[in-house]
Design a protein around this motif. Structure first.
Motif, PDB file in Angstrom:
ATOM      1  N   SER A 170       0.834  -1.209   0.000  1.00  0.00           N
ATOM      2  CA  SER A 170       0.000   0.000   0.000  1.00  0.00           C
ATOM      3  C   SER A 170       0.862   1.249   0.000  1.00  0.00           C
ATOM      4  CB  SER A 170      -0.928   0.005   1.219  1.00  0.00           C
ATOM      5  OG  SER A 170      -1.922  -0.988   1.101  1.00  0.00           O
ATOM      6  N   SER A 225     -15.561  -4.809   6.211  1.00  0.00           N
ATOM      7  CA  SER A 225     -15.328  -3.442   5.737  1.00  0.00           C
ATOM      8  C   SER A 225     -16.021  -3.212   4.400  1.00  0.00           C
ATOM      9  CB  SER A 225     -13.823  -3.178   5.603  1.00  0.00           C
ATOM     10  OG  SER A 225     -13.169  -3.292   6.849  1.00  0.00           O
ATOM     11  N   GLU A 285      -6.594  -4.514   0.689  1.00  0.00           N
ATOM     12  CA  GLU A 285      -6.418  -3.086   0.430  1.00  0.00           C
ATOM     13  C   GLU A 285      -6.744  -2.724  -1.017  1.00  0.00           C
ATOM     14  OE1 GLU A 285      -3.143  -4.926  -1.424  1.00  0.00           O
ATOM     15  OE2 GLU A 285      -3.871  -5.238   0.613  1.00  0.00           O
ATOM     16  N   ARG A 311      -5.199   1.789   1.708  1.00  0.00           N
ATOM     17  CA  ARG A 311      -5.114   1.700   3.162  1.00  0.00           C
ATOM     18  C   ARG A 311      -3.998   0.738   3.552  1.00  0.00           C
ATOM     19  NH1 ARG A 311     -11.486   1.101   5.018  1.00  0.00           N
ATOM     20  NH2 ARG A 311     -12.366   2.547   3.468  1.00  0.00           N
TER      21      ARG A 311
END
Length: 339
Positions: A73, A232, A181, A175
């Motif tokens: 990331s 999420s 991610e 993230r």
């Protein structure tokens, strides 16, 4: 500059020259490469520097950023900060681009100038082999309105199978997560995008490596990280003003099934109970998000009294169906692209 190609690199020396070479071989010349060496220790850094000298000697745009190891990331984010192209394309350092990948993106974008993104179809190839590209020829593409509803084919697009208008990305970044991610980045883009152009052109070859981070043997900890990631995703979709056309349920259910099928049999009794509890809780959340609060209760009644060995066989059968065609074909509706 038309395209900025972002390449995060960490200890992939055996594959790096082939990947970078596929970029150098592009038929479209209007691009820059931004390679971020994330603290490699296996010679990848030197390979990047070699390519930089070779390409710049021929007038190409090639930038190498060396940084301490901070994860994929952070590497991609560093490249995004340095990017100057109108469009962003991601290339993983063990994968291969079709020679006409960037030219095809350019053709699609010119045909649909109001698009915020353009997607192509990936192909998969095993480590030790070369990509088997489909026969070249005309391909189909269609402009897809994302202002209200997101088709599954767009929702399920890998981060590296899309070109993103840099202006539309704005301050969107990856993230710093251990799992998922890339999917969260794609979802963040979809939330900002109004239209994408979607194609069935096979232009990105994904190398299947059993030693990669994605395919590494999972532990109970990794299983929990997977579930946290899927929660999420569910939260983002539940809060979105856009409709995701059953994508949340289909994708999340398949992923959860696959995770449990892959991990359940080899976990200890304690970790197995923990993993099962996590899976059922995630299933309850998915059910609530889709207006089906009864889903987990029905699932528990069906499998609650089932021997774990039989359950694993059932889950693996579902996973087999997924790997052999379920949801793998890109759904494209539209007119044939002009020759």
């Amino acid at each position: 500059m038309r395209f900025s190609v972002v390449i995060p690199v960490y200890n992939v020396a055996p594959y790096l020259r082939a990947s970078l070479g596929s970029l150098v071989a592009q038929t479209l010349a209007d691009w820059e490469a931004i390679c971020v060496d994330d603290g490699s220790t296996d010679g990848s850094s030197e390979i990047l520097d070699e390519f930089q000298k070779e390409v710049e000697g021929r007038g190409g745009q090639w930038k190498v950023i060396h940084q301490q190891n901070a994860g994929v990331s952070a590497a991609r984010n560093a490249a995004l900060e340095a990017a100057r192209g109108e469009w962003i394309v991601f290339l993983d350092p063990d994968d291969i681009l079709h020679p006409q990948a960037l030219a095809t993106y350019d053709r699609m974008i010119r045909a649909c100038p109001d698009a915020d993104g353009a997607t192509i179809r990936p192909v998969h190839f095993p480590d030790g082999k070369s990509p088997a590209w489909p026969a070249s020829g005309d391909f189909r593409f269609a402009s897809v309105d994302l202002t209200r509803e997101v088709p599954f084919g767009v929702f399920d697009t890998p981060v590296w199978a899309c070109a993103y208008r840099r202006e539309r990305l704005g301050d969107l970044r990856f993230r710093p997560l251990a799992v998922g991610e890339d999917q969260l980045f794609v979802l963040g883009f979809i939330e900002r995008a109004a239209r994408v152009v979607q194609s069935d052109f096979a232009g990105y070859a994904y190398r299947f490596r059993r030693d990669s981070a994605y395919h590494a043997r999972r532990t109970a900890k990794k299983f929990r990280e997977d579930v946290v990631h899927l929660r999420s995703v569910a939260g983002i979709l539940a809060a979105s003003p856009k409709r995701y056309a059953q994508a949340a349920w289909r994708k999340t259910a398949l992923q959860l099934t696959g995770y449990l099928a892959a991990d359940f049999a080899r976990l200890t009794a304690a970790d197995r109970a923990l993993a099962w509890g996590e899976w059922m809780e995630a299933l309850r959340e998915v059910g609530r998000m889709n207006g089906m609060p009864w889903l987990s209760r029905v699932a528990m009644r069906i499998v609650g009294g089932t021997e774990s060995r039989l359950l694993v066989r059932l889950l693996r059968a579902v996973q087999w169906l997924k790997l052999h065609g379920l949801n793998r074909r890109l759904a494209v509706h539209g007119e044939m692209a002009d020759s």
